[in-house]
Design a protein around this motif. Structure first.
Motif, PDB file in Angstrom:
ATOM      1  N   ARG A   1       0.832  -1.131   0.129  1.00 38.16           N
ATOM      2  CA  ARG A   1       0.113   0.054   0.172  1.00 38.16           C
ATOM      3  C   ARG A   1       0.844   1.185  -0.051  1.00 38.16           C
ATOM      4  N   GLU A   2       2.096   1.318   0.696  1.00 38.96           N
ATOM      5  CA  GLU A   2       2.767   2.289   0.836  1.00 38.96           C
ATOM      6  C   GLU A   2       3.408   2.687  -0.740  1.00 38.96           C
ATOM      7  N   ILE A   3       3.724   1.629  -1.471  1.00 43.16           N
ATOM      8  CA  ILE A   3       4.420   1.922  -2.607  1.00 43.16           C
ATOM      9  C   ILE A   3       3.301   2.737  -3.565  1.00 43.16           C
ATOM     10  N   TYR A   4       1.969   2.002  -3.352  1.00 44.46           N
ATOM     11  CA  TYR A   4       0.847   2.583  -4.114  1.00 44.46           C
ATOM     12  C   TYR A   4       0.523   4.010  -3.656  1.00 44.46           C
ATOM     13  N   LEU A   5       0.515   4.326  -2.411  1.00 43.04           N
ATOM     14  CA  LEU A   5       0.357   5.719  -2.220  1.00 43.04           C
ATOM     15  C   LEU A   5       1.490   6.565  -2.637  1.00 43.04           C
ATOM     16  N   LYS A   6       2.847   6.364  -2.664  1.00 46.51           N
ATOM     17  CA  LYS A   6       3.902   6.987  -2.967  1.00 46.51           C
ATOM     18  C   LYS A   6       3.696   7.274  -4.564  1.00 46.51           C
ATOM     19  N   LYS A   7       3.484   6.250  -5.416  1.00 49.52           N
ATOM     20  CA  LYS A   7       3.473   6.503  -6.860  1.00 49.52           C
ATOM     21  C   LYS A   7       2.216   7.131  -7.230  1.00 49.52           C
ATOM     22  N   MET A   8       1.288   6.844  -6.634  1.00 50.21           N
ATOM     23  CA  MET A   8      -0.237   7.404  -7.107  1.00 50.21           C
ATOM     24  C   MET A   8       0.012   9.061  -6.809  1.00 50.21           C
ATOM     25  N   ARG A   9       0.617   9.430  -5.631  1.00 52.13           N
ATOM     26  CA  ARG A   9       0.732  10.753  -5.329  1.00 52.13           C
ATOM     27  C   ARG A   9       1.431  11.332  -6.445  1.00 52.13           C
ATOM     28  N   ARG A  10       2.650  10.837  -7.060  1.00 47.16           N
ATOM     29  CA  ARG A  10       3.513  11.275  -7.740  1.00 47.16           C
ATOM     30  C   ARG A  10       2.382  11.807  -8.924  1.00 47.16           C
ATOM     31  N   MET A  11       1.987  10.707  -9.400  1.00 45.38           N
ATOM     32  CA  MET A  11       1.048  10.452 -10.724  1.00 45.38           C
ATOM     33  C   MET A  11       0.163  12.004 -10.631  1.00 45.38           C
ATOM     34  N   VAL A  12      -1.072  11.804  -9.535  1.00 42.07           N
ATOM     35  CA  VAL A  12      -1.752  12.883  -9.222  1.00 42.07           C
ATOM     36  C   VAL A  12      -1.201  14.172  -9.242  1.00 42.07           C
ATOM     37  N   THR A  13       0.011  14.446  -8.702  1.00 38.60           N
ATOM     38  CA  THR A  13       0.506  15.668  -8.565  1.00 38.60           C
ATOM     39  C   THR A  13       1.031  16.260  -9.951  1.00 38.60           C
ATOM     40  N   GLU A  14       1.612  15.217 -10.899  1.00 34.06           N
ATOM     41  CA  GLU A  14       1.867  15.678 -12.337  1.00 34.06           C
ATOM     42  C   GLU A  14       0.478  16.112 -12.980  1.00 34.06           C
ATOM     43  N   LEU A  15      -0.381  15.311 -12.602  1.00 26.09           N
ATOM     44  CA  LEU A  15      -1.512  15.555 -13.572  1.00 26.09           C
ATOM     45  C   LEU A  15      -2.323  16.971 -13.100  1.00 26.09           C
ATOM     46  N   LYS A  16      -2.052  17.371 -11.622  1.00 28.87           N
ATOM     47  CA  LYS A  16      -2.321  18.818 -11.235  1.00 28.87           C
ATOM     48  C   LYS A  16      -1.791  19.675 -11.942  1.00 28.87           C
ATOM     49  N   LYS A  17      -0.380  19.417 -12.072  1.00 30.42           N
ATOM     50  CA  LYS A  17       0.470  20.500 -12.818  1.00 30.42           C
ATOM     51  C   LYS A  17      -0.051  20.859 -14.244  1.00 30.42           C
ATOM     52  N   ILE A  18      -0.312  19.794 -15.036  1.00 27.73           N
ATOM     53  CA  ILE A  18      -0.929  19.727 -16.120  1.00 27.73           C
ATOM     54  C   ILE A  18      -2.300  20.457 -16.416  1.00 27.73           C
ATOM     55  N   GLY A  19      -3.059  20.067 -15.439  1.00 27.87           N
ATOM     56  CA  GLY A  19      -4.406  20.811 -15.248  1.00 27.87           C
ATOM     57  C   GLY A  19      -5.451  19.963 -15.784  1.00 27.87           C
ATOM     58  N   ILE A  20      -5.248  18.589 -16.112  1.00 21.37           N
ATOM     59  CA  ILE A  20      -6.196  17.784 -16.479  1.00 21.37           C
ATOM     60  C   ILE A  20      -7.317  17.166 -15.296  1.00 21.37           C
ATOM     61  N   PRO A  21      -8.470  17.317 -15.616  1.00 21.62           N
ATOM     62  CA  PRO A  21      -9.389  17.009 -14.625  1.00 21.62           C
ATOM     63  C   PRO A  21      -9.297  15.229 -14.554  1.00 21.62           C
ATOM     64  N   LEU A  22      -9.679  15.028 -13.263  1.00 22.21           N
ATOM     65  CA  LEU A  22      -9.845  13.521 -13.126  1.00 22.21           C
ATOM     66  C   LEU A  22     -11.331  13.147 -12.839  1.00 22.21           C
ATOM     67  N   GLU A  23     -11.656  12.076 -13.385  1.00 24.37           N
ATOM     68  CA  GLU A  23     -13.256  11.417 -13.280  1.00 24.37           C
ATOM     69  C   GLU A  23     -13.486  10.859 -12.156  1.00 24.37           C
ATOM     70  N   PHE A  24     -14.406  10.975 -11.388  1.00 24.71           N
ATOM     71  CA  PHE A  24     -14.804  10.093 -10.178  1.00 24.71           C
ATOM     72  C   PHE A  24     -15.748   9.291 -11.042  1.00 24.71           C
ATOM     73  N   ASN A  25     -15.900   7.914 -11.064  1.00 25.26           N
ATOM     74  CA  ASN A  25     -16.353   6.960 -11.858  1.00 25.26           C
ATOM     75  C   ASN A  25     -17.524   6.500 -11.115  1.00 25.26           C
ATOM     76  N   PHE A  26     -18.699   6.936 -11.815  1.00 28.34           N
ATOM     77  CA  PHE A  26     -20.057   6.471 -11.096  1.00 28.34           C
ATOM     78  C   PHE A  26     -20.495   5.131 -11.412  1.00 28.34           C
ATOM     79  N   LEU A  27     -20.067   4.680 -12.388  1.00 24.80           N
ATOM     80  CA  LEU A  27     -20.295   2.984 -12.754  1.00 24.80           C
ATOM     81  C   LEU A  27     -19.827   2.164 -11.827  1.00 24.80           C
ATOM     82  N   GLY A  28     -18.350   2.339 -11.520  1.00 27.44           N
ATOM     83  CA  GLY A  28     -17.481   1.760 -10.483  1.00 27.44           C
ATOM     84  C   GLY A  28     -18.116   1.984  -9.147  1.00 27.44           C
TER      85      GLY A  28
END
Length: 268
Positions: A165-192
């Motif tokens: 889990r710690e690996i997941y948290l670390k790597k996904m934080r990096r991805m989310v942070t980069e996506l924030k810099k780019i400015g692209i929105p993220l979808e909360f998936n209603f079907l899931g």
């Protein structure tokens, strides 16, 4: 009340006619909707996907959506879109093909790492404890976001990592942070959310809350009933609210990097 994530019968796993989706959206108070069915992909060696429309169906799909745009003009704003995977070796040719249909937007749905047709390709929803596969998923998502071609990222937490889990948290934080810099929105998936899949992943959305990414609720509608499910839509908003996340009221499809906009304010 808008939704940019709807499928059609052409993907082989959705039900209902195109017009039935439109009528359901209108009936349930939506003012904007987008069709974003799984895009036909130009694969080498004649590979045929079992979860997307065929290339020869794309023109009929585009024609149908454009006809509905005209028929319901002034009643609901209908957009033509596609849901597309980012496969580095194929994406340039794919986008060239799709742009011939003059779509309004495309969303990223990274259902596979690498691609779909090689033996080493991996479906993102399958459980994996492989850090290499997690890294590959993150890499392809970031490449897609940096391309500037995509309006938002559908189910960004679809990767089903079951390792540390710690690996997941670390790597996904990096991805989310980069996506924030780019400015692209993220979808909360209603079907899931409504079908109790492994996504939305609460750890992931806690990171999104802390980083402050723009968020969109996407119905990922495969049935016309998705537009009528107001009870679960309320629960989805409450889920996000519990994390301090307020979804965007509107997404500008032209240039998300500079012109993400919301309509109204908290007093409305």
């Amino acid at each position: 009340m808008y939704n940019l994530h709807s499928h059609t019968y052409r993907c082989h796993h959705a039900k209902g006619t195109d017009e039935e989706y439109v009528l359901s959206a209108i009936k349930n108070g939506y003012t904007e909707m987008g069709f974003s069915d799984h895009a036909p992909y130009i694969f080498p060696n004649g590979h045929k996907s079992n979860f997307r429309m065929d290339c020869d169906e794309a023109q009929g799909y585009a024609n149908s959506v454009r006809e509905l745009q005209e028929k319901y003009k002034g009643v609901i704003d209908i957009k033509l879109g596609f849901e597309v995977e980012y496969y580095p070796e194929l994406i340039e040719k794919e986008l060239e093909f799709l742009k011939s249909f003059k779509y309004d937007y495309i969303i990223l749905g990274q259902h596979f790492t690498d691609n779909e047709y090689e033996s080493y390709a991996r479906y993102s929803g399958h459980e994996t404890d492989s850090v290499a596969i997690l890294d590959k998923y993150i890499s392809q998502v970031l490449l897609a976001a940096k391309s500037g071609e995509f309006t938002y990222i559908a189910h960004p937490d679809v990767i089903n990592f079951t390792g540390d889990r710690e690996i997941y948290l670390k790597k996904m934080r990096r991805m989310v942070t980069e996506l924030k810099k780019i400015g692209i929105p993220l979808e909360f998936n209603f079907l899931g959310f409504t079908t109790n899949r492994h996504y939305p992943n609460r750890d992931f959305w806690q990171i999104v809350s802390e980083v402050g990414n723009d968020t969109v609720i996407g119905l990922d509608a495969h049935r016309i009933e998705a537009y009528a499910d107001k009870e679960n839509l309320k629960k989805a908003n409450e889920y996000l609210s519990s994390l301090g996340i307020t979804p965007l009221k509107r997404v500008n499809l032209i240039n998300y990097k500079k012109e993400i906009t919301t309509i109204g304010d908290d007093s409305e």
